[in-house]
Design a protein around this motif. Structure first.
Motif: not given
Length: 106
Positions: A92, A5, A100, A57, A60
């Motif tokens: 998730f 991430i 991500l 975002v 991902g």
């Protein structure tokens, strides 16, 4: 399962969370998961009504469950893009694996 991430704050601060094995608790949100590792995502209500935890975002989106009606309703009242999600509502997928990359808005 391997998830990386990358989080960028509006001030440009970057935070990377790279884990070889990630265990997601049932119904755990992106906000809850990142709170255990970092405090970079701002929040207010924690139930999807204030929008303070909105993120973009950048990569991902396929790692996350589809948007809930409540999340969609809150984001529809805000200036959102197709990449907008609420960290307190985004969850998730159980088979999430990959990168991500998100940018915090507030």
């Amino acid at each position: 399962m391997k998830v990386k991430i990358e989080i960028q704050s509006p001030s440009g601060k970057n935070e990377n969370i790279d884990l070889n094995e990630v265990i997601f608790k049932s119904q755990e949100s992106l906000l809850e998961w990142t709170e255990e590792k970092s405090n970079i995502i701002a929040f207010g209500c924690r139930v999807g009504s204030c929008g303070n935890c909105m993120v973009e975002v950048e990569a991902g989106m396929d790692l996350l469950e589809p948007m809930t009606p409540q999340e969609d309703d809150t984001l529809s009242r805000m200036a959102k893009s197709p990449a907008s999600r609420l960290a307190c509502r985004a969850r998730f997928k159980s088979d999430a694996s990959g990168l991500l990359k998100i940018k915090t808005i507030f």
